[in-house]
Design a protein around this motif. Structure first.
Motif, PDB file in Angstrom:
ATOM      1  N   LYS A 279      -2.160  -4.407  -7.729  1.00  0.00           N
ATOM      2  CA  LYS A 279      -1.853  -3.034  -8.128  1.00  0.00           C
ATOM      3  C   LYS A 279      -0.608  -2.798  -8.791  1.00  0.00           C
ATOM      4  CE  LYS A 279      -5.644  -0.961  -5.524  1.00  0.00           C
ATOM      5  NZ  LYS A 279      -5.985   0.142  -4.661  1.00  0.00           N
ATOM      6  N   ASP A 280      -0.329  -1.730  -9.274  1.00  0.00           N
ATOM      7  CA  ASP A 280       1.008  -1.629  -9.875  1.00  0.00           C
ATOM      8  C   ASP A 280       2.270  -1.807  -8.931  1.00  0.00           C
ATOM      9  OD1 ASP A 280       0.119  -0.466 -12.137  1.00  0.00           O
ATOM     10  OD2 ASP A 280       0.107   1.637 -11.295  1.00  0.00           O
TER      11      ASP A 280
ATOM     12  N   GLN B 108       2.437   1.686  -3.473  1.00  0.00           N
ATOM     13  CA  GLN B 108       1.432   2.067  -4.362  1.00  0.00           C
ATOM     14  C   GLN B 108       1.071   3.528  -4.107  1.00  0.00           C
ATOM     15  OE1 GLN B 108       0.160   0.080  -6.546  1.00  0.00           O
ATOM     16  NE2 GLN B 108      -1.254   1.597  -7.515  1.00  0.00           N
ATOM     17  N   TYR B 109       1.047   3.999  -2.998  1.00  0.00           N
ATOM     18  CA  TYR B 109       0.975   5.353  -2.777  1.00  0.00           C
ATOM     19  C   TYR B 109       1.871   6.385  -3.257  1.00  0.00           C
ATOM     20  CZ  TYR B 109       0.670   9.757  -0.161  1.00  0.00           C
ATOM     21  OH  TYR B 109       0.581  11.147   0.367  1.00  0.00           O
TER      22      TYR B 109
ATOM     23  N   ILE C 254       3.743   5.641  -5.844  1.00  0.00           N
ATOM     24  CA  ILE C 254       3.514   5.313  -7.379  1.00  0.00           C
ATOM     25  C   ILE C 254       2.418   6.409  -7.980  1.00  0.00           C
ATOM     26  CG2 ILE C 254       2.774   3.890  -9.186  1.00  0.00           C
ATOM     27  CD1 ILE C 254       4.277   1.550  -7.647  1.00  0.00           C
ATOM     28  N   GLU C 255       1.385   6.198  -7.121  1.00  0.00           N
ATOM     29  CA  GLU C 255       0.004   6.994  -7.550  1.00  0.00           C
ATOM     30  C   GLU C 255       0.298   8.642  -7.501  1.00  0.00           C
ATOM     31  OE1 GLU C 255      -3.065   5.212  -5.335  1.00  0.00           O
ATOM     32  OE2 GLU C 255      -3.258   3.623  -6.509  1.00  0.00           O
ATOM     33  N   THR C 256       1.221   8.796  -6.477  1.00  0.00           N
ATOM     34  CA  THR C 256       1.344  10.485  -6.283  1.00  0.00           C
ATOM     35  C   THR C 256       2.595  11.052  -6.818  1.00  0.00           C
ATOM     36  OG1 THR C 256       2.246   9.704  -3.926  1.00  0.00           O
ATOM     37  CG2 THR C 256      -0.094  10.362  -4.026  1.00  0.00           C
ATOM     38  N   LYS C 257       3.180  10.146  -7.812  1.00  0.00           N
ATOM     39  CA  LYS C 257       4.584  10.727  -8.289  1.00  0.00           C
ATOM     40  C   LYS C 257       4.483  11.850  -9.022  1.00  0.00           C
ATOM     41  CE  LYS C 257       3.756   8.073 -12.692  1.00  0.00           C
ATOM     42  NZ  LYS C 257       4.521   7.027 -13.426  1.00  0.00           N
TER      43      LYS C 257
ATOM     44  N   GLU D 227       0.732  -1.140   0.011  1.00  0.00           N
ATOM     45  CA  GLU D 227      -0.123   0.088  -0.104  1.00  0.00           C
ATOM     46  C   GLU D 227       1.000   1.207  -0.087  1.00  0.00           C
ATOM     47  OE1 GLU D 227      -2.476  -3.418   1.830  1.00  0.00           O
ATOM     48  OE2 GLU D 227      -0.351  -2.720   1.950  1.00  0.00           O
TER      49      GLU D 227
ATOM     50  N   ASP E  42       9.027   1.256 -10.999  1.00  0.00           N
ATOM     51  CA  ASP E  42       7.803   1.019 -11.710  1.00  0.00           C
ATOM     52  C   ASP E  42       7.742   1.153 -12.975  1.00  0.00           C
ATOM     53  OD1 ASP E  42       4.682   0.900 -11.535  1.00  0.00           O
ATOM     54  OD2 ASP E  42       4.858   3.018 -11.982  1.00  0.00           O
TER      55      ASP E  42
END
Length: 727
Positions: free
Chosen positions: A461-462, A384-385, A387-390, A381, A419
């Motif tokens: 997820k990623d 993933q955070y 990766i998603e907020t890059k 998690e 990633d």
């Protein structure tokens, strides 16, 4: 006392099969018609004449020989006898699995002759005429698949019976009074079959362990393990041996290894993981490429061949992941401590280090023993955070899984770049024909007592794909490195899909408007990927995912490298999880042996070990599935008065299987429970059809159900049929 005379069997055309059976079981002893009649308990004139006639016909057919006047022997070699495996059904009949037959041979109940599921047997096959389904009779049980069974004991004054919940175990087990052990009436017990007398209806056994009371949580978990012959604990001598292992990190050993402690290294694992057997390192090179290390716990350093600890690990072959517990392959001192790549601790590792271009091309590779130090432990998690907020401002502190800590810019940059590279690797893999199975995993929120309080679904997820792609890269490159040297190695292989299963699957998915392209294997893989994508998010998604997985061959371990169809790799092995998989330990040992210049090892020996590991993996998977079924039933016990929307996931002649949309729990609606009409099974449509109304219940239909019965022991749910969706 007058002699008992048995009446002839009505409608018995002949006794040929029974004669063959008697002579086969007494291959070296000649029998005349009187002796055969006595064996069959027949001595009336009609039966005697039929026996004489059948003996002459069988002799003329060259199936038996007249060794002396009027006395017959079975012919020494007969093409009607085959060796293979019994596959029991839940209806007390079986099929004989043998590579000599294109289709399975049906074995009626009265022809099983004490054979049990998965036993290796010799079978006499008859009824082989064209257009007729071949049938057979078990002549001999060559080898029992298992002799230990779990069941509930019913104690009488002088004996007991143990009945199992396994629908494929068609008999109970007789327990003499002196073999009860400490069992009390109604206990769940582990018993061993010691004998099965020829004229006995049930096998004779003895209680070897009392597991507890039915329905109790720990009892059922231990019962699942015992049913598959999986241990719950380590023998005390193995624990003692493990505790004495020197787990210190020494300068003398570091000097023999590549020192990578100064390279940025970290782990990404599930938030509840107890052991961390893999880590990634990341370094930017001056030429614009990246040095990426896949670092794996060096289990083989501690696990010396020939020790009692190694023997125990080999016998287990794998860790077992039940819903509420892990039964590890290695004792905790190794799995959770010495071999776990915990942050800020120096560890011995076995590494695959790659120089990779920005286009994810492997430019250079290195394999060998290292010493590493993990700088950070991430949960999926948290990665993933990042990766998603890059593209946004990432806070100095991350607080996703309950803990809060600072994250360095280096770690953020490494995660984002890894990633990006992983996505390129994945895209290439898919373009080469790899199949993407992202089946939804059912997980449970458990309280302190291990009781299920909620159900949730694990979706990759990623961050999951990031780890997956670099583990796949290491596994592939290690296998390729040894494979091209033509030396004995343990591969993870996966054969092409079963065409018959694909055709059957096509019949089902066509009802939902999908199709599979059968033109060549490349088209099949692309077609399956397209199917998964199209079905994603639909009511039939889980059904289609399940059917697709079932159509695939099972991956296994072997020294015979045929490649991995599902991953689209010519070379593939398991290198990345030696804490929980013994084949990975063997791969580490072989790789180091070959790096040191060793010659090719004994292929037969390692093929035998591969077969054992594949078998234990299958048992562990079955136990894991049973624990999920148990927990689903337990969860539904507390929701018996609720209505649930479900999807019909299976149709049989005795009812329909329904999977609840909200939690993926599956149960059965018996055909007699559907009250609005008289329904019959239409095999061609995979549907139930109402005799009066013509209404159809078929795969993928949505209906509302309520729990009728939740049986923890059998791990079965029965549903009430309420109504169709929309009514």
């Amino acid at each position: 006392m007058s002699k008992k005379i048995r009446k002839p069997i009505k409608n018995e055309k002949d006794f040929s099969d029974k004669i063959i059976k008697i002579l086969s079981q007494n291959a070296n002893k000649p029998f005349n018609y009187k002796q055969i009649g006595a064996k069959l308990e027949l001595d009336d004139t009609q039966s005697r004449n039929q026996i004489i006639k059948d003996l002459k016909i069988l002799a003329a057919q060259n199936k038996i020989i007249e060794s002396e006047p009027g006395a017959y022997l079975i012919k020494a070699v007969s093409q009607d006898y085959y060796e293979g495996t019994i596959d029991m059904t839940s209806r007390k009949t079986a099929y004989f699995i043998c590579e000599d037959f294109a289709e399975d041979v049906f074995i009626p109940t009265n022809n099983l002759n004490r054979a049990l599921d998965k036993d290796k047997v010799k079978v006499y096959v008859y009824n082989r005429r064209k257009g007729k389904r071949p049938e057979g009779e078990v002549i001999e049980v060559i080898e029992r698949n298992k002799t230990e069974f779990v069941g509930v004991i019913d104690i009488q004054p002088n004996f007991a019976f143990v009945s199992t919940a396994n629908p494929k175990m068609y008999t109970d087990i007789f327990i003499p009074k002196d073999k009860f052990g400490d069992a009390e009436n109604g206990d769940v017990v582990l018993v061993v079959i010691e004998d099965w007398k020829k004229r006995a209806d049930s096998p004779f056994g003895a209680v070897i362990k009392v597991l507890g009371k039915p329905g109790e949580h720990n009892t059922e978990m231990h019962a699942i393990l015992a049913e598959y012959g999986l241990p719950a604990d380590f023998p005390i001598e193995v624990e003692v041996f493990a505790q004495k292992i020197d787990t210190s990190i020494t300068e003398s050993e570091i000097a023999k290894r590549r020192d990578m402690r100064d390279t940025l290294t970290y782990t990404i694992d599930p938030k509840d993981a107890k052991d961390f057997d893999d880590a990634l390192s990341f370094k930017k090179l001056e030429n614009g490429n990246f040095e990426i290390g896949i670092h794996i716990a060096d289990v083989s350093y501690y696990l010396e061949e020939g020790t009692i600890l190694d023997d125990e690990a080999y016998q287990r072959a794998t860790s077992v992941y039940l819903v509420d517990r892990v039964v590890p392959m290695l004792p905790e001192v190794l799995s959770n401590f010495a071999c776990s790549l915990r942050p800020d601790e120096e560890k011995y590792t076995f590494s695959a280090v790659f120089e990779i271009s920005p286009q994810a091309q492997v430019v250079n590779q290195w394999f060998g023993r290292t010493v590493t130090l993990s700088n950070q432990r991430f949960a999926y998690e948290e990665a993933q955070y990042i990766i998603e907020t890059k593209d946004d401002v990432i806070p100095e502190e991350i607080s996703i899984t309950g803990s809060s800590y600072k994250v360095s810019e280096e770690l953020v940059e490494a995660t984002i770049k890894l990633d990006e590279l992983a996505k390129i690797l994945r895209k290439k893999r898919m373009a080469n024909g790899a199949i993407s199975f992202d089946k939804v995993e059912v997980k449970f929120d458990l309280n302190e007592e291990g009781e299920p309080e909620g159900v949730y679904f694990k979706v990759s997820k990623d961050a999951n794909h990031l780890i997956e792609e670099f583990m796949l890269l290491a596994n592939r490159k290690v296998a390729e490195y040894i494979g091209k040297q033509k030396k004995t190695f343990i591969y993870r292989i996966h054969d092409e899909p079963n065409e018959d299963k694909l055709i059957a699957m096509q019949t089902v998915i066509a009802k939902f408007g999908y199709k599979i392209d059968f033109r060549n294997k490349g088209d099949i893989s692309k077609s399956l990927n397209a199917l998964m994508e199209q079905a994603n998010g639909s009511k039939e998604q889980n059904l289609i995912d399940t059917l697709a997985i079932r159509s695939m061959s099972k991956a296994k371990y072997s020294t015979d490298n045929i490649g991995h169809y599902g991953l689209a790799f010519d070379y593939y092995s398991h290198f990345t999880s030696p804490i929980r998989r013994y084949p990975d330990v063997m791969v580490h040992r072989l790789l180091q042996f070959y790096l040191d210049g060793g010659t090719s090892v004994d292929e037969d020996l390692y093929e035998t070990k591969s077969l054992h590991c594949s078998s234990m993996e299958s048992l562990a998977s079955s136990a894991e599935r049973d624990s999920i079924k148990y927990m689903q039933v337990k969860y539904m016990q507390d929701h018996q008065h609720e209505e649930f929307l479900g999807v019909i996931s299976g149709v049989t002649e005795w009812g329909i299987y329904v999977e609840i949309v909200a939690n993926k729990c599956e149960g059965m609606v018996r055909i007699r429970e559907i009250k609005d009409d008289y329904y019959t099974f239409d095999e061609k449509q995979y549907a139930m059809v109402g005799a009066t109304s013509g209404k159809i219940l078929q795969l993928g239909d949505e209906i509302y159900v309520k729990v009728k019965n939740a049986d923890l022991v059998k791990k079965q749910l029965d549903f009430h049929f309420l109504r169709r969706a929309g009514e």
